[in-house]
Design a protein around this motif. Structure first.
Motif, PDB file in Angstrom:
ATOM      1  N   GLY A 242       0.797  -1.222   0.000  1.00 13.09           N
ATOM      2  CA  GLY A 242       0.000   0.000   0.000  1.00 13.09           C
ATOM      3  C   GLY A 242       0.827   1.268   0.000  1.00 13.09           C
ATOM      4  O   GLY A 242       0.286   2.358  -0.189  1.00 13.09           O
ATOM      5  N   LYS A 243       2.160   1.162   0.208  1.00 11.64           N
ATOM      6  CA  LYS A 243       3.002   2.354   0.219  1.00 11.64           C
ATOM      7  C   LYS A 243       3.110   2.957  -1.175  1.00 11.64           C
ATOM      8  O   LYS A 243       3.239   2.245  -2.175  1.00 11.64           O
ATOM      9  N   GLN A 244       3.066   4.289  -1.242  1.00 16.22           N
ATOM     10  CA  GLN A 244       3.214   4.987  -2.512  1.00 16.22           C
ATOM     11  C   GLN A 244       4.689   5.066  -2.898  1.00 16.22           C
ATOM     12  O   GLN A 244       5.553   5.281  -2.045  1.00 16.22           O
ATOM     13  N   VAL A 245       4.963   4.892  -4.173  1.00 12.04           N
ATOM     14  CA  VAL A 245       6.331   4.883  -4.678  1.00 12.04           C
ATOM     15  C   VAL A 245       6.404   5.794  -5.892  1.00 12.04           C
ATOM     16  O   VAL A 245       5.537   5.752  -6.770  1.00 12.04           O
ATOM     17  N   GLU A 246       7.434   6.621  -5.937  1.00 13.46           N
ATOM     18  CA  GLU A 246       7.648   7.493  -7.085  1.00 13.46           C
ATOM     19  C   GLU A 246       8.583   6.807  -8.066  1.00 13.46           C
ATOM     20  O   GLU A 246       9.649   6.322  -7.684  1.00 13.46           O
ATOM     21  N   LEU A 247       8.168   6.788  -9.325  1.00 14.44           N
ATOM     22  CA  LEU A 247       8.926   6.120 -10.381  1.00 14.44           C
ATOM     23  C   LEU A 247       9.359   7.140 -11.422  1.00 14.44           C
ATOM     24  O   LEU A 247       8.676   8.127 -11.668  1.00 14.44           O
ATOM     25  N   PHE A 248      10.524   6.874 -12.037  1.00 19.23           N
ATOM     26  CA  PHE A 248      11.064   7.753 -13.079  1.00 19.23           C
ATOM     27  C   PHE A 248      11.495   6.913 -14.263  1.00 19.23           C
ATOM     28  O   PHE A 248      11.912   5.757 -14.117  1.00 19.23           O
ATOM     29  N   ASN A 249      11.406   7.517 -15.457  1.00 15.86           N
ATOM     30  CA  ASN A 249      11.949   6.850 -16.631  1.00 15.86           C
ATOM     31  C   ASN A 249      13.452   7.041 -16.675  1.00 15.86           C
ATOM     32  O   ASN A 249      14.035   7.746 -15.851  1.00 15.86           O
ATOM     33  N   LEU A 250      14.085   6.407 -17.633  1.00 13.57           N
ATOM     34  CA  LEU A 250      15.545   6.402 -17.694  1.00 13.57           C
ATOM     35  C   LEU A 250      16.109   7.798 -17.901  1.00 13.57           C
ATOM     36  O   LEU A 250      17.173   8.143 -17.368  1.00 13.57           O
ATOM     37  N   GLU A 251      15.403   8.646 -18.657  1.00 12.76           N
ATOM     38  CA  GLU A 251      15.888   9.996 -18.944  1.00 12.76           C
ATOM     39  C   GLU A 251      15.520  10.997 -17.861  1.00 12.76           C
ATOM     40  O   GLU A 251      15.900  12.172 -17.951  1.00 12.76           O
ATOM     41  N   LYS A 252      14.756  10.561 -16.844  1.00 13.90           N
ATOM     42  CA  LYS A 252      14.297  11.433 -15.753  1.00 13.90           C
ATOM     43  C   LYS A 252      13.405  12.572 -16.268  1.00 13.90           C
ATOM     44  O   LYS A 252      13.311  13.622 -15.658  1.00 13.90           O
ATOM     45  N   THR A 253      12.741  12.337 -17.404  1.00 15.89           N
ATOM     46  CA  THR A 253      11.871  13.375 -17.959  1.00 15.89           C
ATOM     47  C   THR A 253      10.417  13.215 -17.517  1.00 15.89           C
ATOM     48  O   THR A 253       9.659  14.175 -17.600  1.00 15.89           O
ATOM     49  N   ARG A 254      10.044  12.027 -17.067  1.00 17.00           N
ATOM     50  CA  ARG A 254       8.677  11.797 -16.616  1.00 17.00           C
ATOM     51  C   ARG A 254       8.692  11.015 -15.318  1.00 17.00           C
ATOM     52  O   ARG A 254       9.584  10.197 -15.068  1.00 17.00           O
ATOM     53  N   SER A 255       7.701  11.286 -14.495  1.00 20.85           N
ATOM     54  CA  SER A 255       7.565  10.572 -13.223  1.00 20.85           C
ATOM     55  C   SER A 255       6.174   9.947 -13.154  1.00 20.85           C
ATOM     56  O   SER A 255       5.208  10.451 -13.748  1.00 20.85           O
ATOM     57  N   TYR A 256       6.071   8.861 -12.415  1.00 24.94           N
ATOM     58  CA  TYR A 256       4.815   8.144 -12.252  1.00 24.94           C
ATOM     59  C   TYR A 256       4.665   7.764 -10.775  1.00 24.94           C
ATOM     60  O   TYR A 256       5.650   7.635 -10.056  1.00 24.94           O
ATOM     61  N   MET A 257       3.437   7.605 -10.361  1.00 27.49           N
ATOM     62  CA  MET A 257       3.164   7.178  -8.992  1.00 27.49           C
ATOM     63  C   MET A 257       2.705   5.723  -9.007  1.00 27.49           C
ATOM     64  O   MET A 257       1.777   5.359  -9.733  1.00 27.49           O
ATOM     65  N   GLY A 258       3.398   4.908  -8.232  1.00 25.93           N
ATOM     66  CA  GLY A 258       3.054   3.501  -8.123  1.00 25.93           C
ATOM     67  C   GLY A 258       2.699   3.145  -6.692  1.00 25.93           C
ATOM     68  O   GLY A 258       2.783   3.969  -5.776  1.00 25.93           O
ATOM     69  N   GLN A 259       2.324   1.899  -6.498  1.00 24.52           N
ATOM     70  CA  GLN A 259       1.925   1.426  -5.171  1.00 24.52           C
ATOM     71  C   GLN A 259       2.435   0.009  -4.977  1.00 24.52           C
ATOM     72  O   GLN A 259       2.342  -0.831  -5.883  1.00 24.52           O
ATOM     73  N   VAL A 260       3.004  -0.241  -3.802  1.00 18.53           N
ATOM     74  CA  VAL A 260       3.493  -1.580  -3.472  1.00 18.53           C
ATOM     75  C   VAL A 260       2.282  -2.504  -3.295  1.00 18.53           C
ATOM     76  O   VAL A 260       1.437  -2.269  -2.439  1.00 18.53           O
ATOM     77  N   THR A 261       2.191  -3.533  -4.134  1.00 21.73           N
ATOM     78  CA  THR A 261       1.057  -4.455  -4.075  1.00 21.73           C
ATOM     79  C   THR A 261       1.429  -5.801  -3.455  1.00 21.73           C
ATOM     80  O   THR A 261       0.592  -6.445  -2.839  1.00 21.73           O
ATOM     81  N   ARG A 262       2.687  -6.221  -3.612  1.00 22.86           N
ATOM     82  CA  ARG A 262       3.113  -7.509  -3.051  1.00 22.86           C
ATOM     83  C   ARG A 262       4.564  -7.406  -2.608  1.00 22.86           C
ATOM     84  O   ARG A 262       5.370  -6.717  -3.234  1.00 22.86           O
ATOM     85  N   VAL A 263       4.877  -8.119  -1.520  1.00 18.35           N
ATOM     86  CA  VAL A 263       6.248  -8.229  -1.027  1.00 18.35           C
ATOM     87  C   VAL A 263       6.527  -9.702  -0.792  1.00 18.35           C
ATOM     88  O   VAL A 263       5.816 -10.365  -0.026  1.00 18.35           O
ATOM     89  N   ASN A 264       7.538 -10.212  -1.466  1.00 20.43           N
ATOM     90  CA  ASN A 264       7.873 -11.629  -1.326  1.00 20.43           C
ATOM     91  C   ASN A 264       8.363 -11.921   0.084  1.00 20.43           C
ATOM     92  O   ASN A 264       9.169 -11.171   0.646  1.00 20.43           O
ATOM     93  N   ALA A 265       7.876 -12.999   0.655  1.00 16.03           N
ATOM     94  CA  ALA A 265       8.250 -13.365   2.023  1.00 16.03           C
ATOM     95  C   ALA A 265       9.571 -14.115   2.090  1.00 16.03           C
ATOM     96  O   ALA A 265      10.080 -14.362   3.183  1.00 16.03           O
ATOM     97  N   ARG A 266      10.135 -14.467   0.950  1.00 11.87           N
ATOM     98  CA  ARG A 266      11.390 -15.226   0.929  1.00 11.87           C
ATOM     99  C   ARG A 266      12.553 -14.333   0.519  1.00 11.87           C
ATOM    100  O   ARG A 266      12.423 -13.504  -0.382  1.00 11.87           O
ATOM    101  N   VAL A 267      13.681 -14.516   1.190  1.00 15.29           N
ATOM    102  CA  VAL A 267      14.901 -13.774   0.870  1.00 15.29           C
ATOM    103  C   VAL A 267      15.731 -14.600  -0.101  1.00 15.29           C
ATOM    104  O   VAL A 267      15.940 -15.803   0.108  1.00 15.29           O
TER     105      VAL A 267
END
Length: 378
Positions: A242-267
């Motif tokens: 549910g945590k909000q995450v800021e994402l960027f493209n490779l050129e740093k020209t655009r940003s997007y907002m994402g959300q953590v949906t799953r976290v693997n329980a195994r290391v």
């Protein structure tokens, strides 16, 4: 003899004259080398104010469609052309036919089985009318609704054992389920789009002989993607769904907002990292696109963040006290590519904000004043 004495006297006079004039000339020279002026370097400073510093863990990866279907054939036959060409990049709406395999021969066998079932139902109707007049109407209604061109309807519900034994003894149940099995397989000759999307991979073309188990292509839903990233297990407890995450493209020209949906329980045993899945929605994104993410792992209390170039060996930084450089020990708690988070730095301490070449403890410096007007160069 007289000439020799005169020559000796003249030579001596020349030698002493030369020495005399050399002394006069050397004494007349002045030391013109200027005394070096004392240079006081200007430093940029900042006043420490401890607070909450969010620790952002950088991560990166490639986008992958959240909804995707790998298309395989469960039947064999010729791939027939449809309303749209089966090509990469072709868009389909939900319910449209993606692939149509020739099913004429198999369709005939299905119709034959349905005809046999219809004949069996017709043959039992006289006996039902005489022996079971109470159940005759519902079976007559079922027979009237039986259409060979449509899917076989569900059999009427049998309320008594006598009815069940009678229907089963005439072979109607076995024929009915045989027809349903054939109809189910017949439906596999047409592959329908389960959602709106785009064909990203097409491995066959119209006219190809499709075999059982052969992969035909891939179909994805556009607009909703997942970014799979790996982060250190140190921050595994802080990464929550549910945590909000800021994402960027490779050129740093655009940003997007994402959300953590799953976290693997195994290391992961090799890299000691945890896999995190971030969902992002944007119509401009494409599958396989490279994105960088800044995950807010946790918040460090009573800390500051400075440039990594300001941290010296033995975990020390420069401070300014009465226009003189000094060094204090600090506690670095997190390093990024360019920044470092420090603790144990006293509040109101004046620290050097930009790296100074040749700096040392005890060096006399001048604090930069942004309000002081600059002198124009002539």
């Amino acid at each position: 003899m007289r000439k020799l004495i005169i020559s000796s006297v003249i030579g001596a006079v020349l030698i002493f004259g030369s020495l005399y004039f050399a002394g006069v000339i050397s004494g007349s020279k002045k030391n013109r080398r200027p005394r070096p002026a004392k240079v006081v370097k200007t430093v940029f400073v900042d006043t420490v104010k401890n607070g909450i510093v969010p620790i952002k863990v950088p991560a990166n990866g490639n986008l992958r469609a959240k909804k995707r279907v790998e298309l395989y054939s469960e039947v064999q036959g010729l791939f027939r052309s449809g309303s749209k060409l089966f090509r990469t990049g072709q868009e389909y709406n939900q319910g449209q036919t993606l692939i149509r395999i020739d099913s004429d021969e198999y369709y005939a066998s299905v119709q034959s089985a349905k005809s046999n079932l219809y004949n069996l139902l017709t043959s039992i109707m006289p006996d039902l009318r005489l022996d079971y007049p109470d159940i005759y109407p519902k079976w007559q209604t079922y027979l009237n609704s039986f259409d060979l061109e449509k899917t076989t309807p569900k059999l009427p519900e049998m309320a008594s054992e006598k009815e069940r034994f009678f229907i089963s003894g005439r072979g109607i149940l076995s024929n009915y389920y045989n027809v349903k099995n054939l109809e189910q397989r017949l439906s596999k000759y047409n592959i329908i789009a389960p959602f709106n999307g785009v064909l990203t991979d097409a491995l066959v073309t119209e006219g190809t002989l499709v075999r059982v188990g052969q992969k035909l292509g891939e179909f994805i839903n556009t607009g909703v993607y997942e970014l799979e990233v790996s982060v250190s297990k140190t921050y595994g407890d802080f990464l929550k769904v549910g945590k909000q995450v800021e994402l960027f493209n490779l050129e740093k020209t655009r940003s997007y907002m994402g959300q953590v949906t799953r976290v693997n329980a195994r290391v992961d045993q090799n890299s000691q990292t945890i896999t995190v899945y971030i969902e992002v929605k944007d119509d401009s994104l494409k599958e396989g696109q490279y994105l960088e993410a800044n995950l807010e792992a946790k918040e460090e209390m009573n800390a500051i963040e400075i440039d990594r170039s300001l941290l010296l060996e033995n975990n020390q930084i420069f401070v300014v006290r009465d226009s003189v450089l000094d060094m204090i020990s600090v506690n670095p708690v997190y390093f990024s590519d360019k920044r470092v988070v420090l603790k144990d730095v006293p509040d109101e301490e004046v620290i050097v904000a930009k790296a100074l070449t040749g700096a040392y403890a005890g060096m006399l410096v001048k604090v930069y004043d942004p309000n002081k007007p600059k002198r124009a160069k002539s």
